[in-house]
Design a protein around this motif. Structure first.
Motif, mmCIF file in Angstrom:
data_model
loop_
_atom_site.group_PDB
_atom_site.id
_atom_site.type_symbol
_atom_site.label_atom_id
_atom_site.label_comp_id
_atom_site.label_asym_id
_atom_site.label_seq_id
_atom_site.Cartn_x
_atom_site.Cartn_y
_atom_site.Cartn_z
ATOM 1 N N THR A 46 35.309 50.817 49.695
ATOM 2 C CA THR A 46 36.131 51.730 50.101
ATOM 3 C C THR A 46 35.291 53.269 50.316
ATOM 4 N N ALA A 47 34.760 53.165 48.812
ATOM 5 C CA ALA A 47 34.455 54.897 48.581
ATOM 6 C C ALA A 47 33.304 54.755 49.615
ATOM 7 N N ALA A 48 32.256 53.904 49.501
ATOM 8 C CA ALA A 48 31.130 54.086 50.954
ATOM 9 C C ALA A 48 31.123 53.705 52.214
ATOM 10 N N ASN A 49 33.107 53.451 52.406
ATOM 11 C CA ASN A 49 33.379 52.854 53.735
ATOM 12 C C ASN A 49 32.017 51.761 53.994
ATOM 13 N N ALA A 50 31.399 50.850 53.267
ATOM 14 C CA ALA A 50 30.565 50.026 53.966
ATOM 15 C C ALA A 50 31.695 48.647 53.726
ATOM 16 N N LEU A 51 30.710 47.705 54.468
ATOM 17 C CA LEU A 51 31.333 46.595 54.500
ATOM 18 C C LEU A 51 30.002 46.011 53.832
ATOM 19 N N VAL A 52 30.242 44.844 53.021
ATOM 20 C CA VAL A 52 29.193 44.166 52.051
ATOM 21 C C VAL A 52 29.403 42.818 53.205
ATOM 22 N N VAL A 53 28.093 42.238 53.246
ATOM 23 C CA VAL A 53 27.994 40.868 54.250
ATOM 24 C C VAL A 53 27.315 40.352 52.520
ATOM 25 N N ALA A 54 27.162 38.893 52.967
ATOM 26 C CA ALA A 54 26.054 37.892 52.461
ATOM 27 C C ALA A 54 25.604 36.265 52.977
ATOM 28 N N GLN A 55 24.378 35.908 53.265
ATOM 29 C CA GLN A 55 24.405 35.134 53.749
ATOM 30 C C GLN A 55 24.598 33.859 53.084
ATOM 31 N N GLY A 56 25.126 32.867 54.139
ATOM 32 C CA GLY A 56 25.984 31.356 53.328
ATOM 33 C C GLY A 56 26.853 31.222 53.360
ATOM 34 N N SER A 57 27.717 30.073 53.807
ATOM 35 C CA SER A 57 29.408 29.802 53.373
ATOM 36 C C SER A 57 29.097 29.615 51.504
ATOM 37 N N ASP A 58 28.771 29.749 50.922
ATOM 38 C CA ASP A 58 28.612 28.963 49.120
ATOM 39 C C ASP A 58 28.008 30.245 48.751
ATOM 40 N N HIS A 59 27.489 31.666 49.408
ATOM 41 C CA HIS A 59 27.088 32.802 48.373
ATOM 42 C C HIS A 59 27.735 32.436 47.172
ATOM 43 N N PRO A 60 26.774 32.952 46.853
ATOM 44 C CA PRO A 60 28.000 33.367 45.286
ATOM 45 C C PRO A 60 28.576 34.476 45.090
ATOM 46 N N ALA A 61 28.492 35.111 46.015
ATOM 47 C CA ALA A 61 29.599 36.394 45.772
ATOM 48 C C ALA A 61 30.083 35.985 46.949
ATOM 49 N N LEU A 62 30.845 35.163 47.018
ATOM 50 C CA LEU A 62 31.959 35.302 47.600
ATOM 51 C C LEU A 62 33.081 34.133 46.621
ATOM 52 N N TYR A 63 32.622 33.885 45.533
ATOM 53 C CA TYR A 63 33.503 33.334 44.403
ATOM 54 C C TYR A 63 34.165 34.229 43.403
ATOM 55 N N SER A 64 35.499 34.098 43.004
ATOM 56 C CA SER A 64 35.770 34.866 41.610
ATOM 57 C C SER A 64 35.956 33.570 41.329
ATOM 58 N N ALA A 65 36.403 33.949 39.518
ATOM 59 C CA ALA A 65 36.387 33.028 38.224
ATOM 60 C C ALA A 65 37.998 33.614 38.338
ATOM 61 N N GLY A 66 38.263 34.466 38.522
ATOM 62 C CA GLY A 66 39.980 34.658 38.471
ATOM 63 C C GLY A 66 40.581 35.676 39.618
ATOM 64 N N LEU A 67 41.312 36.543 38.912
ATOM 65 C CA LEU A 67 41.973 37.332 39.955
ATOM 66 C C LEU A 67 43.164 38.177 39.005
ATOM 67 N N GLU A 68 43.268 39.541 39.224
ATOM 68 C CA GLU A 68 44.779 40.290 38.708
ATOM 69 C C GLU A 68 45.037 40.378 40.387
ATOM 70 N N ALA A 69 46.561 39.874 39.467
ATOM 71 C CA ALA A 69 48.203 40.365 40.142
ATOM 72 C C ALA A 69 49.225 40.830 40.019
ATOM 73 N N THR A 70 49.712 42.037 41.136
ATOM 74 C CA THR A 70 50.858 42.349 40.674
ATOM 75 C C THR A 70 51.845 42.357 41.583
ATOM 76 N N GLU A 71 53.228 43.454 41.030
ATOM 77 C CA GLU A 71 54.752 42.815 42.296
ATOM 78 C C GLU A 71 55.051 41.269 42.363
ATOM 79 N N LEU A 72 54.768 40.982 41.038
ATOM 80 C CA LEU A 72 55.179 39.275 40.414
ATOM 81 C C LEU A 72 56.142 39.129 41.097
ATOM 82 N N HIS A 73 56.349 38.130 41.165
ATOM 83 C CA HIS A 73 58.227 37.891 41.705
ATOM 84 C C HIS A 73 58.631 36.379 40.578
ATOM 85 N N TRP A 74 59.397 36.213 40.478
ATOM 86 C CA TRP A 74 59.455 34.686 39.559
ATOM 87 C C TRP A 74 60.722 34.359 40.237
#
Length: 371
Positions: free
Chosen positions: A267-295
């Motif tokens: 967003t800082a550079a207004n750039a869309l980052v892309v990679a080739q292949g449906s299993d490219h490592p850049a598509l994968y995340s080990a985890g995430l941070e979430a907010t606005e939790l509701h239980w």
């Protein structure tokens, strides 16, 4: 719960088969049933108006067959202020919100419930594929719908105890073929009606064209993970992680023929980052941070200890095993297996077996090796 004969239930009728059969089952069980048709979108062209009128015609036919009264209400202003405007702000920030989750909290299980109570309702009912139960402390629990292919608990995790206490999900024990069969047996014209898709209460659209009516276009570069410019995007708001279609870039010399996917937004550079292949490592995340939790229970289980649960980061995704560490209104989710296209703005929803515990809004992705 009082006996059905002394209990008034207002059913939110959309014109679809699910809410229609919800009303049918309640009538058959002896409840005093009323229908309510909600208008929640008016800022549009005649095509949507025609769709709303077709839906209303189906609702009228169902109410006639069931011999129940029909009420109408207009929540368009509230929907625009509390759901749609919020989603526009998220899109403008480069995130991808889920309008259905917010719509359930603000409209279907807040504005609708309040209006139904004014009509004399003891309970409200919808056509959601979900079920309710009770925990050891007699609090309402939210359970998956019996039909795993149609389960909609993912969209209901933000609904509070007060609303769930007054809610009924009459089709939660059924599967879709049975719902359609019951509708046909009852003489409902909509028994074969296609399931609604698209934006909640707005429907199916050319997504980019629709958003361009409300969000300023801000073109910028499409770059690969090494920073090489490949083309130009029409605005970060119009793309989501994992997207393949509509990028407008083809193969590169020496780059092979594998398709390109959106893997990030700078967003800082207004750039869309892309990679080739449906299993490219850049598509994968080990985890995430979430907010606005509701239980659902009002607080997280396990007294603040890390939770071993399963989670979904999108509707109909198979359950993913993970560890959730909660700190106030923020949670870190570490998945046992890396997840594809974890998307900021979407929801992560937690489960313990069939029980939906709650969830939150994805804010950040955690890559491999992040502390």
């Amino acid at each position: 719960m009082p006996s059905p004969a002394n209990t008034t239930v207002v059913v939110g009728l959309s014109g679809g088969v699910d809410s229609s059969v919800a009303a049918l089952r309640l009538v058959e069980q002896g409840y005093r049933v009323r229908g309510l048709f909600m208008r929640n979108w008016e800022d549009d062209d005649t095509a949507t108006v025609c769709t709303a009128e077709e839906d209303l015609a189906d609702v009228r036919q169902v109410c006639s067959e069931l011999d129940i009264p029909l009420h109408q209400v207009n929540f368009a202003d509230r929907y625009r202020q509390q759901v749609f405007d919020h989603c526009l702000r998220e899109f403008e920030a480069g995130r991808t919100p889920n309008p259905d989750v917010l719509c359930n909290r603000e409209i279907k299980f807040r504005a609708f419930v309040d209006h139904a109570l004014r009509l004399g309702a003891d309970y409200v009912a919808t056509g959601h594929y979900a079920r309710l139960g009770r925990d050891a402390d007699d609090r309402v629990t939210l359970l998956r719908g019996r039909d795993g292919r149609k389960d909609q608990s993912y969209f209901l995790y933000m609904v509070g105890q007060d609303a769930l206490e007054r809610s009924l999900f009459p089709v939660g024990e059924l599967d879709k073929p049975r719902v359609r069969a019951l509708a046909e047996e009852a003489g409902f014209d909509n028994f074969g009606k296609k399931d609604s898709t698209g934006i909640c209460f707005i429907g199916e659209r050319d997504f980019r064209g629709f958003l361009q009516r409300y969000i300023a276009t801000a073109p910028g570069p499409i770059v690969d993970t090494e920073g090489n410019t490949l083309g130009e995007h029409q605005g970060l708001s119009f793309y989501t992680l994992g997207q393949r279609q509509g990028l407008g870039i083809g193969g590169r010399a020496g780059g092979g023929t594998a398709p390109w996917y959106v893997v990030d937004k700078d967003t800082a550079a207004n750039a869309l980052v892309v990679a080739q292949g449906s299993d490219h490592p850049a598509l994968y995340s080990a985890g995430l941070e979430a907010t606005e939790l509701h239980w659902i229970a009002g607080s997280p289980p396990a007294g603040g200890e890390p939770l071993r649960v399963t989670a979904r980061i999108r509707y109909r995704q198979p359950d993913q095993h993970c560890t959730v560490t909660v700190e106030g209104d923020r949670a870190r989710v570490d998945f046992d297996q890396a997840q594809r296209a974890v998307t900021p703005g979407q929801s992560v929803v937690f489960y313990d077996g069939d029980r939906c515990l709650g969830g939150g809004i994805i804010r950040e992705r955690i890559h491999h090796g992040a502390a």
